[in-house]
Scaffold this motif. Structure first.
Motif, short mmCIF file in Angstrom:
data_model
loop_
_atom_site.label_atom_id
_atom_site.label_comp_id
_atom_site.label_asym_id
_atom_site.label_seq_id
_atom_site.Cartn_x
_atom_site.Cartn_y
_atom_site.Cartn_z
N ASP A 80 0.80 -1.28 -0.05
CA ASP A 80 0.11 -0.03 -0.01
C ASP A 80 0.88 1.32 -0.15
OD1 ASP A 80 -1.81 2.24 0.70
OD2 ASP A 80 -3.34 0.71 1.74
N GLU A 81 0.62 2.17 -0.93
CA GLU A 81 1.38 3.38 -1.18
C GLU A 81 1.34 4.46 0.28
OE1 GLU A 81 -2.33 3.71 -3.83
OE2 GLU A 81 -0.70 2.46 -3.36
N ARG A 82 0.04 4.01 0.70
CA ARG A 82 0.00 4.90 2.03
C ARG A 82 1.08 4.40 3.22
NH1 ARG A 82 -5.86 3.67 4.02
NH2 ARG A 82 -4.98 1.40 3.36
N ILE A 83 1.58 3.17 3.14
CA ILE A 83 2.86 2.83 4.07
C ILE A 83 3.99 3.56 3.49
CG2 ILE A 83 4.30 0.96 4.60
CD1 ILE A 83 1.90 -0.74 4.39
N LEU A 84 4.06 3.43 2.32
CA LEU A 84 5.53 4.53 1.77
C LEU A 84 5.44 5.84 2.29
CD1 LEU A 84 7.89 4.88 0.14
CD2 LEU A 84 6.48 5.28 -1.87
N LEU A 85 4.20 6.64 2.30
CA LEU A 85 4.01 7.96 2.72
C LEU A 85 4.30 8.08 4.26
CD1 LEU A 85 0.77 8.92 0.68
CD2 LEU A 85 3.06 10.05 0.19
N CYS A 86 3.62 7.21 5.04
CA CYS A 86 3.82 7.27 6.44
C CYS A 86 5.04 6.97 6.92
CB CYS A 86 2.80 5.85 7.07
SG CYS A 86 3.09 5.85 8.94
N ILE A 87 5.87 6.25 6.45
CA ILE A 87 7.40 5.71 6.89
C ILE A 87 8.18 6.99 6.60
CG2 ILE A 87 9.17 4.41 6.38
CD1 ILE A 87 7.52 1.92 6.23
N THR A 88 8.03 7.69 5.23
CA THR A 88 8.79 8.89 4.67
C THR A 88 8.57 9.85 5.54
OG1 THR A 88 8.57 7.94 2.48
CG2 THR A 88 9.26 10.26 2.86
N GLY A 89 7.29 10.28 5.94
CA GLY A 89 6.86 11.40 6.94
C GLY A 89 7.28 11.06 8.30
N ALA A 90 7.16 10.10 8.79
CA ALA A 90 7.97 9.85 10.49
C ALA A 90 9.40 9.92 10.15
CB ALA A 90 7.59 8.45 10.61
N CYS A 91 10.10 9.55 9.25
CA CYS A 91 11.47 9.94 9.25
C CYS A 91 11.89 11.18 9.05
CB CYS A 91 12.29 8.89 8.06
SG CYS A 91 12.07 7.19 8.27
#
Length: 433
Positions: free
Chosen positions: A136-147
């Motif tokens: 899910d691309e939302r996972i990519l967004l979530c991890i990137t934003g957290a870092c």
């Protein structure tokens, strides 16, 4: 009255964005204008508020136009295919390895403290991998934003520099106090990436499970014709490295760097004028859409500041805190930092809300430095999920994700992370009770 209208405006905007009933451009520009009218401001005043707000976003808007087109054309050359294939080979069939790799890439990419650059490095390179693995691309967004949120505590990151300005101290000195929190945040992000990888597996991710979205035959032939040979890949990689280096050292305006990079990229790879025009037209729609939303967010910030709603809302918040909780005001606002960060721009937060909270805290014996440290943590985690942050629109535009879907998915883990960092900050003594 002013504070009440301000709170109602925020509730209306967040509700409309989450429901996805209207375009973010309409919501972010029209609702604040309506609120200003209700407060009795005339049309000329409102027009000035909006113009002032948009003026603060002009550089970022132009940056997005050229950066999105640049990386779009770069993808057409086939450079990311090489990166994707290497990453897939290294990760193999391990979904968790891919999500952890995402966290590492985003963390390293944000060493320069520039949100747009981090997004433009991480998202385009990892997005195809996620599609192939059906993650899910939302996972990519979530991890990137957290870092990005954790790494933005660096002294050259905007929040730390702003907080240091308010405290009238050196940003490096403030950062040294924040380093333990930053280390903890990086560890939490790796753990978050592992958890997200496990969630992805439960959602059906894995090698060979991705849905290959085949374009029309004519479109596929056209894309294949645009791919460059191996000889050009090295040049394109070198050019991109130079562009990123130019952005990191601040050699000039970021949009100028991307404009010049785009010119070189097109001229060397596609010397034919018709092909150049075709590529620009191909990627321009998404670039314009992102920039338009950004300008609308600027209009909202302008109305916030011009009408005085921000100051009135801050005063109202202070008024409802019981005296008995006054000595914990920094903890309260540390916990509320992420929700406030969703609704309030970075400048408004650090130059409007923080000084007021610090002032109230001083009356209860809470040092201003202690308040600033507590408040800066959660605000950073709201970095790539706030509708007022340009990088949010850049990221969702690159992954074709709706803002409401990104917010619904990412806000819960971000909030848990921010509260956990504040709590651990108290435990290790960085945030003092």
């Amino acid at each position: 009255m002013t504070a009440a209208i301000g709170f109602l405006m925020i509730v209306a905007i967040v509700a409309l964005l989450l429901k996805g009933k209207m375009s973010p451009v309409v919501v972010l520009a029209a609702i604040p204008a309506l609120a200003a009218l209700i407060l009795g401001f005339g049309l000329p005043d409102i027009m000035k508020f909006i113009a002032d707000g948009i003026g603060t976003t002009t550089s970022n808007g132009i940056l997005f136009i050229f950066s999105v087109i640049y990386f779009g054309v770069l993808a057409d050359t086939g450079l990311f295919d090489v990166i994707v294939n290497w990453l897939v080979k290294k990760a193999g069939n391990n979904v968790i390895a891919i999500t952890v790799a995402t966290a590492i890439i985003a963390t390293i990419a944000h060493l320069d403290g520039t949100t747009a650059v981090t997004v433009l490095i991480t998202i385009p390179s990892m997005y195809p991998v996620y599609k192939k693995m059906n993650i899910d691309e939302r996972i990519l967004l979530c991890i990137t934003g957290a870092c990005m949120g954790v790494m933005n505590l660096l002294p050259w990151g905007g929040p730390t520099a702003r907080a240091a300005t308010v405290l009238q101290m050196d940003a490096n000195d403030l950062w040294h106090m924040l380093i333990p929190i930053q280390v903890i945040g990086c560890i939490i992000n790796i753990a978050l990436a592992v958890v997200m990888g496990m969630i992805a597996i439960k959602m059906g991710a894995g090698a060979g499970k991705g849905v290959e979205i085949e374009s029309a035959q004519e479109e596929k032939k056209e894309d294949d014709a645009l791919r460059k040979g191996p000889k050009m890949l090295f040049f394109n990689f070198l050019l991109t490295a130079v562009v990123i280096a130019g952005l990191s050292v601040g050699i000039g305006k970021s949009y100028v760097v991307f404009l010049l990079g785009l010119c070189v990229l097109l001229a060397v790879n596609y010397p034919d004028q018709k092909t150049q025009q075709k590529l620009i037209k191909k990627h321009a729609p998404s670039a314009i859409a992102i920039s338009a939303t950004l300008f609308a967010a600027g209009a909202m910030v302008g109305v916030f500041d011009g009408t005085g709603m921000l100051e009135a809302m801050a005063s109202a918040i202070m008024g409802i805190i019981p005296p008995a909780l006054g000595q914990y005001i920094h903890i309260i606002f540390g916990i509320l930092a992420l929700p406030l960060g969703l609704c309030i721009g970075t400048d408004a937060y650090f130059y409007g809300i923080m000084p007021l909270v610090m002032q109230v805290g001083e009356t209860y014996g809470v040092a201003s430095l202690n308040t600033a440290i507590a408040m800066i943590i959660g605000k950073n985690l709201a970095l790539m999920v706030s509708p007022l942050v340009p990088a949010t629109y850049l990221a969702i535009g690159l992954t074709n994700t709706e803002l409401k879907d990104h917010m619904k998915f990412s806000i819960p883990p971000y909030y848990v992370t921010s509260v956990l960092m504040v709590f651990l900050g108290i435990v290790i003594g960085v945030v003092k009770l």
